[in-house]
Design a protein around this motif. Structure first.
Motif, PDB file in Angstrom:
ATOM      1  N   ILE A   1      60.103  62.162  25.370  1.00 58.09           N
ATOM      2  CA  ILE A   1      59.207  62.919  24.413  1.00 58.09           C
ATOM      3  C   ILE A   1      59.451  62.232  22.952  1.00 58.09           C
ATOM      4  CG2 ILE A   1      59.262  65.278  22.908  1.00 58.09           C
ATOM      5  CD1 ILE A   1      60.319  66.599  25.391  1.00 58.09           C
ATOM      6  N   ASP A   2      58.439  62.173  22.149  1.00 58.54           N
ATOM      7  CA  ASP A   2      58.702  61.491  20.887  1.00 58.54           C
ATOM      8  C   ASP A   2      58.353  62.548  19.957  1.00 58.54           C
ATOM      9  OD1 ASP A   2      59.293  58.687  21.794  1.00 58.54           O
ATOM     10  OD2 ASP A   2      57.059  58.162  21.829  1.00 58.54           O
ATOM     11  N   GLU A   3      59.313  63.052  19.219  1.00 60.13           N
ATOM     12  CA  GLU A   3      59.250  64.244  18.451  1.00 60.13           C
ATOM     13  C   GLU A   3      58.193  64.076  17.296  1.00 60.13           C
ATOM     14  OE1 GLU A   3      62.862  66.243  17.394  1.00 60.13           O
ATOM     15  OE2 GLU A   3      63.493  66.360  19.292  1.00 60.13           O
ATOM     16  N   GLN A   4      57.096  64.858  17.264  1.00 58.29           N
ATOM     17  CA  GLN A   4      56.270  64.794  16.145  1.00 58.29           C
ATOM     18  C   GLN A   4      56.380  65.780  15.059  1.00 58.29           C
ATOM     19  OE1 GLN A   4      53.744  62.043  16.517  1.00 58.29           O
ATOM     20  NE2 GLN A   4      55.384  61.636  17.897  1.00 58.29           N
ATOM     21  N   LEU A   5      57.619  66.119  14.523  1.00 60.12           N
ATOM     22  CA  LEU A   5      57.942  67.072  13.568  1.00 60.12           C
ATOM     23  C   LEU A   5      56.822  66.866  12.435  1.00 60.12           C
ATOM     24  CD1 LEU A   5      61.701  67.304  14.088  1.00 60.12           C
ATOM     25  CD2 LEU A   5      60.056  68.784  14.910  1.00 60.12           C
ATOM     26  N   GLY A   6      56.476  67.975  12.060  1.00 61.08           N
ATOM     27  CA  GLY A   6      55.951  68.070  10.790  1.00 61.08           C
ATOM     28  C   GLY A   6      54.198  67.862  10.750  1.00 61.08           C
ATOM     29  N   LYS A   7      53.776  67.312  12.045  1.00 55.73           N
ATOM     30  CA  LYS A   7      52.472  67.170  12.479  1.00 55.73           C
ATOM     31  C   LYS A   7      51.877  68.549  12.988  1.00 55.73           C
ATOM     32  CE  LYS A   7      52.896  62.045  13.230  1.00 55.73           C
ATOM     33  NZ  LYS A   7      52.736  61.012  14.254  1.00 55.73           N
ATOM     34  N   ASN A   8      50.421  68.415  12.934  1.00 58.55           N
ATOM     35  CA  ASN A   8      49.745  69.717  13.509  1.00 58.55           C
ATOM     36  C   ASN A   8      49.131  69.438  14.521  1.00 58.55           C
ATOM     37  OD1 ASN A   8      50.282  71.525  11.469  1.00 58.55           O
ATOM     38  ND2 ASN A   8      48.929  70.383  10.071  1.00 58.55           N
ATOM     39  N   ILE A   9      49.282  70.238  15.653  1.00 62.20           N
ATOM     40  CA  ILE A   9      48.264  70.286  16.901  1.00 62.20           C
ATOM     41  C   ILE A   9      47.135  70.310  16.661  1.00 62.20           C
ATOM     42  CG2 ILE A   9      48.005  71.078  19.260  1.00 62.20           C
ATOM     43  CD1 ILE A   9      50.920  71.974  19.122  1.00 62.20           C
TER      44      ILE A   9
ATOM     45  N   ILE B   1      49.327  66.236  24.938  1.00 66.52           N
ATOM     46  CA  ILE B   1      50.613  65.568  25.159  1.00 66.52           C
ATOM     47  C   ILE B   1      50.668  64.450  24.173  1.00 66.52           C
ATOM     48  CG2 ILE B   1      50.523  66.288  27.753  1.00 66.52           C
ATOM     49  CD1 ILE B   1      49.836  63.463  28.419  1.00 66.52           C
ATOM     50  N   LYS B   2      49.618  63.842  23.712  1.00 65.51           N
ATOM     51  CA  LYS B   2      49.924  63.030  22.751  1.00 65.51           C
ATOM     52  C   LYS B   2      50.242  63.592  21.524  1.00 65.51           C
ATOM     53  CE  LYS B   2      47.341  59.125  20.539  1.00 65.51           C
ATOM     54  NZ  LYS B   2      46.162  58.045  20.364  1.00 65.51           N
TER      55      LYS B   2
ATOM     56  N   SER C   1      61.660  67.775  29.382  1.00 64.33           N
ATOM     57  CA  SER C   1      61.542  69.315  29.384  1.00 64.33           C
ATOM     58  C   SER C   1      61.998  69.593  28.063  1.00 64.33           C
ATOM     59  CB  SER C   1      62.371  69.739  30.522  1.00 64.33           C
ATOM     60  OG  SER C   1      62.558  71.270  30.489  1.00 64.33           O
ATOM     61  N   ALA C   2      61.387  70.458  27.320  1.00 62.33           N
ATOM     62  CA  ALA C   2      61.382  70.941  26.185  1.00 62.33           C
ATOM     63  C   ALA C   2      60.814  72.186  25.854  1.00 62.33           C
ATOM     64  CB  ALA C   2      61.370  69.933  24.899  1.00 62.33           C
ATOM     65  N   ALA C   3      61.227  73.253  24.908  1.00 63.77           N
ATOM     66  CA  ALA C   3      60.529  74.126  24.270  1.00 63.77           C
ATOM     67  C   ALA C   3      60.224  73.694  22.885  1.00 63.77           C
ATOM     68  CB  ALA C   3      61.315  75.491  24.035  1.00 63.77           C
ATOM     69  N   ILE C   4      58.888  73.800  22.707  1.00 62.01           N
ATOM     70  CA  ILE C   4      58.290  73.152  21.396  1.00 62.01           C
ATOM     71  C   ILE C   4      58.099  74.310  20.423  1.00 62.01           C
ATOM     72  CG2 ILE C   4      56.851  71.232  20.212  1.00 62.01           C
ATOM     73  CD1 ILE C   4      56.633  70.081  22.932  1.00 62.01           C
ATOM     74  N   MET C   5      58.534  74.389  19.301  1.00 64.94           N
ATOM     75  CA  MET C   5      58.452  75.553  18.479  1.00 64.94           C
ATOM     76  C   MET C   5      57.565  75.088  17.295  1.00 64.94           C
ATOM     77  SD  MET C   5      60.744  77.699  19.283  1.00 64.94           S
ATOM     78  CE  MET C   5      62.007  77.734  20.402  1.00 64.94           C
ATOM     79  N   THR C   6      56.267  75.838  17.153  1.00 67.72           N
ATOM     80  CA  THR C   6      55.142  75.735  16.185  1.00 67.72           C
ATOM     81  C   THR C   6      55.247  76.635  15.200  1.00 67.72           C
ATOM     82  OG1 THR C   6      53.480  76.723  17.780  1.00 67.72           O
ATOM     83  CG2 THR C   6      53.983  74.266  18.028  1.00 67.72           C
TER      84      THR C   6
ATOM     85  N   GLU D   1      51.737  73.655  13.295  1.00 70.98           N
ATOM     86  CA  GLU D   1      52.538  72.766  12.814  1.00 70.98           C
ATOM     87  C   GLU D   1      53.874  72.657  13.813  1.00 70.98           C
ATOM     88  OE1 GLU D   1      55.528  71.202   9.222  1.00 70.98           O
ATOM     89  OE2 GLU D   1      53.988  72.622   8.840  1.00 70.98           O
ATOM     90  N   LEU D   2      54.240  71.409  14.485  1.00 76.78           N
ATOM     91  CA  LEU D   2      55.316  71.464  15.288  1.00 76.78           C
ATOM     92  C   LEU D   2      56.633  71.101  14.143  1.00 76.78           C
ATOM     93  CD1 LEU D   2      53.808  68.217  17.114  1.00 76.78           C
ATOM     94  CD2 LEU D   2      54.332  70.605  18.023  1.00 76.78           C
ATOM     95  N   THR D   3      57.325  72.164  14.463  1.00 71.67           N
ATOM     96  CA  THR D   3      58.751  72.562  13.651  1.00 71.67           C
ATOM     97  C   THR D   3      60.049  72.352  14.090  1.00 71.67           C
ATOM     98  OG1 THR D   3      58.891  74.877  14.600  1.00 71.67           O
ATOM     99  CG2 THR D   3      57.469  74.190  12.400  1.00 71.67           C
ATOM    100  N   ARG D   4      60.123  72.277  15.744  1.00 68.98           N
ATOM    101  CA  ARG D   4      61.373  72.015  16.190  1.00 68.98           C
ATOM    102  C   ARG D   4      61.013  71.838  17.843  1.00 68.98           C
ATOM    103  NH1 ARG D   4      64.779  69.792  13.891  1.00 68.98           N
ATOM    104  NH2 ARG D   4      64.968  71.359  12.448  1.00 68.98           N
ATOM    105  N   TYR D   5      62.125  70.806  18.623  1.00 70.23           N
ATOM    106  CA  TYR D   5      61.962  70.733  19.611  1.00 70.23           C
ATOM    107  C   TYR D   5      63.311  70.941  20.648  1.00 70.23           C
ATOM    108  CZ  TYR D   5      57.841  67.720  19.411  1.00 70.23           C
ATOM    109  OH  TYR D   5      56.609  67.192  19.329  1.00 70.23           O
ATOM    110  N   LEU D   6      63.561  71.965  21.339  1.00 74.42           N
ATOM    111  CA  LEU D   6      64.728  72.358  21.887  1.00 74.42           C
ATOM    112  C   LEU D   6      64.579  71.736  23.597  1.00 74.42           C
ATOM    113  CD1 LEU D   6      65.088  76.043  20.869  1.00 74.42           C
ATOM    114  CD2 LEU D   6      65.983  73.912  19.916  1.00 74.42           C
ATOM    115  N   PRO D   7      65.248  70.623  23.465  1.00 73.99           N
ATOM    116  CA  PRO D   7      65.214  70.115  24.840  1.00 73.99           C
ATOM    117  C   PRO D   7      65.959  70.657  26.004  1.00 73.99           C
ATOM    118  CG  PRO D   7      66.720  68.776  23.446  1.00 73.99           C
ATOM    119  CD  PRO D   7      66.062  69.916  22.701  1.00 73.99           C
TER     120      PRO D   7
END
Length: 294
Positions: free
Chosen positions: A53-61, A176-177, A196-201, A206-212
């Protein structure tokens, strides 16, 4: 005398060493032939290369992406983002024989320990990255996890807040990209190699946190959800906890933030001092007014 006693043991050791050398020689021990050495212990296994997983924090889906929900309706992703409640996204595939089930089970166990209910303070999207999966399988998976979540008194609310989505291949690839999720189809194993990760938006996508991982501390889930809304989703106490904890990417969890904790402690001490001095000040004021009248 000790040397004499050790001689028989030394002869045995020498015999074993000679025997081992003979075996190695018989098996054709070869000199260096210029070929690369076998993989060492700290190299990534071949099966895991290209996975992560390449974290994309701060970006928008992209909320215009079209997904099919468990009921078979094709809807834009924006359907699930209301601008008020955060959304947990779990990239999985529903026919997964192992890791995805562990992830969803661990997330469900963590959520069961929260005093918040799905659909009330937050929503969940379990999104399949296997474009061959459809709504029927998604509905079966949803039924399984609604039962596992086990809040029958709030079943309607939970059902409205937790959705299992599928999509065509171009949509899956775009999704996924956007979240930095990397996986591939392992033809030999006939399954997906993935992380595997729970992705917080945030409520706006906006992608705010990844909990792997596959196990989730309820405290971390609540803090991450609160963080996604800048402290607006929880109570005053929840907001205070968010102020005192900071996410540590090395430990993949929230840990006490000493600087903010000291500031909170200082503020509490000032408040207590003010409460202690207030009666004294009020009494002195009354005495001063009495003296002025006299």
């Amino acid at each position: 005398m000790l040397a004499a006693q050790m001689k028989p043991h030394l002869r045995i050791i020498n015999s074993l060493a000679v025997g081992l050398a003979i075996v190695l020689s018989a098996n054709g021990a070869q000199s260096y032939d210029g070929k690369p050495a076998p993989g060492v212990a700290d190299e990534m296994p071949k099966e895991l290369q290209g996975v992560g997983i390449d974290e994309q924090l701060g970006k928008n889906i992209d909320l215009t992406l079209m997904f099919r929900n468990e009921g078979g309706q094709l809807v834009p992703l924006s359907t699930y983002f209301d601008g008020k409640t955060p959304v947990i996204i779990s990239p999985v595939y529903f026919n997964c024989p192992g890791l995805c089930n562990f992830h969803l089970n661990g997330l469900t166990d963590g959520l069961k320990q929260l005093d918040w209910n799905i659909g009330e303070k937050f929503k969940i999207l379990s999104i399949s990255f296997d474009s061959k999966e459809g709504a029927d399988l998604a509905q079966k998976k949803k039924d399984t996890y609604l039962k596992l979540y086990d809040r029958p008194n709030k079943l309607a609310q939970t059902s409205a807040g937790w959705h299992f989505l599928t999509a065509d291949e171009p949509t899956v690839q775009a999704f996924i990209k956007s979240v930095g999720f990397k996986m591939y189809w392992n033809e030999e194993q006939k399954d997906w190699a993935h992380a595997s990760a729970a992705i917080m938006t945030s409520p706006t996508g906006e992608l705010t946190r990844y909990l792997p991982g596959i196990m989730f501390d309820p405290k971390d889930i609540k803090l991450a959800l609160n963080e996604a809304t800048e402290g607006k989703v929880g109570s005053f106490v929840d907001g205070l906890l968010l102020y005192c904890f900071k996410y540590d990417p090395h430990q993949s969890k929230y840990t006490l933030y000493a600087f903010n904790l000291v500031k909170v402690g200082g503020a509490v001490m000032v408040l207590l001092l003010a409460l202690w001095l207030l009666p004294i000040w009020m009494r002195s004021r009354r005495e001063a007014r009495g003296s002025a009248k006299g």
